[in-house]
Design an enzyme around this catalytic site. Structure first.
Site, PDB file in Angstrom:
ATOM      1  CG  ASN A 184      -1.695   1.149   1.455  1.00 50.39           C
ATOM      2  OD1 ASN A 184      -1.733   2.108   0.466  1.00 50.39           O
ATOM      3  ND2 ASN A 184      -2.225   1.369   2.871  1.00 50.39           N
ATOM      4  CE  LYS A 226       0.122   3.510   4.865  1.00 46.99           C
ATOM      5  NZ  LYS A 226      -0.121   3.658   6.276  1.00 46.99           N
ATOM      6  CG  HIS A 230      -5.870   1.678   5.037  1.00 46.19           C
ATOM      7  ND1 HIS A 230      -5.531   2.624   6.183  1.00 46.19           N
ATOM      8  CD2 HIS A 230      -4.942   0.989   4.838  1.00 46.19           C
ATOM      9  CE1 HIS A 230      -4.218   2.361   6.418  1.00 46.19           C
ATOM     10  NE2 HIS A 230      -3.834   1.400   5.690  1.00 46.19           N
ATOM     11  CD  GLU A 252      -3.104   5.378   6.772  1.00 49.80           C
ATOM     12  OE1 GLU A 252      -3.120   5.672   5.478  1.00 49.80           O
ATOM     13  OE2 GLU A 252      -2.087   5.039   7.377  1.00 49.80           O
ATOM     14  CD  GLU A 277      -3.506  -2.876   7.209  1.00 54.54           C
ATOM     15  OE1 GLU A 277      -2.349  -2.887   6.846  1.00 54.54           O
ATOM     16  OE2 GLU A 277      -4.078  -1.731   6.862  1.00 54.54           O
ATOM     17  N   GLY A 306       2.413   1.937  10.795  1.00 54.32           N
ATOM     18  CA  GLY A 306       3.539   2.845  10.700  1.00 54.32           C
ATOM     19  C   GLY A 306       4.102   3.402  11.780  1.00 54.32           C
ATOM     20  N   GLY A 347       4.912   1.135   4.620  1.00 53.44           N
ATOM     21  CA  GLY A 347       6.318   1.801   4.539  1.00 53.44           C
ATOM     22  C   GLY A 347       7.156   0.759   3.813  1.00 53.44           C
TER      23      GLY A 347
END
Ligand code: PEP
Length: 243
Positions: A9, A11, A91, A93, A158, A164, A225
């Site tokens: 991912n 992002k 997700h 986020e 997740e 992160g 990441g």
């Protein structure tokens, strides 16, 4: 048997200059015998999907409607038109920043399926919910609320506090959640629920991938990441193939 999958991912990271990195991942994917999916930002989808190699491409979100007056959004059919075969949905986020609910995620997942995409449905508890002993209940409620009536899905567990941050749940904690998700999928879909891939996501790195992939009912990873650089993502892909 669930398919082994490493999904990246990106992002809101990457420009046209990143296509060489995506090509390096695609080249390596040819020699690694597990499915690799990369989800770059929307403006790179078409070019990433046109690169040679077996790397599958996914979007990071889609609208639940097939088309219409939704400025700035992208439909599942448009993702497919770019060459995507997968889409990350729900997700944390997006659940946090855009208030996406379980039922909206389910509608998006159904829209993805209608356009021939496989949804990667993300679930995960917050640090407070885990501290209160509610992790399993929260994740199972998200699963029930977000799941379309179709077995053609991928689930990604997740924990929000692991994304992160460099924090990773213990092997026992991942085992408990993934076993609970598998049991719920079997209840919902019968024996077909055994074939749904359940990915772990949250600070997966080359250094911890092997230990995570050894956990029963962990069928791969959703990587943020560490998917941005081939030199980090490839060892994770290899660890999964060897698990
Ligand atoms: C993610 O955002 O899906 C994720 C797992 O991020 P990271 O690997 O950076 O924790």
């Amino acid at each position: 048997m669930p398919q082994k999958i490493t999904a990246g991912n990106w992002k809101m990271n990457g420009t046209q200059a990143s296509l060489s990195e995506i090509q390096a991942i695609a080249d390596a994917a040819a020699d690694i015998h597990s499915l690799a999916i990369l989800c770059p930002p929307a403006h790179l989808l078409h070019r990433a999907a046109s690169l040679p190699g077996p790397l599958a491409i996914g979007g990071q979100n889609c609208h639940h409607a097939p088309s219409g007056a939704f400025t700035g959004d992208i439909s599942a059919a448009q993702l497919a038109d770019c060459g995507a075969s997968y889409v990350i949905l729900g997700h944390s986020e997006r659940r946090e920043a855009y208030g996406e609910s379980d039922s909206l995620v389910r509608d998006k997942a159904q829209a993805a399926l209608n356009s021939g995409l496989t949804p990667i449905i993300c679930l995960g508890e917050s640090q407070d919910q885990r501290a209160e002993g509610r992790a399993i209940a929260v994740v199972l409620a998200q699963l029930t609320g977000s799941l379309p009536d179709d077995v053609q899905v991928i689930i990604a567990y997740e924990p929000i506090w692991a994304i992160g941050t460099g924090l990773v749940p213990s092997v026992a904690e991942i085992t408990e959640v993934h076993n609970a998700l598998r049991a719920q999928l079997l209840t919902t879909f019968g024996a077909a629920g055994q074939n749904i891939s359940i990915l772990y996501g949250g600070s997966v790195k080359p250094s911890n991938a092997k230990e995570i992939f050894a956990i029963p009912n962990v069928n791969g990873a959703l990587v943020g990441g560490a998917s941005l650089k081939a030199e980090d993502f490839l060892p994770i892909m290899r660890s999964l193939a060897e698990s």
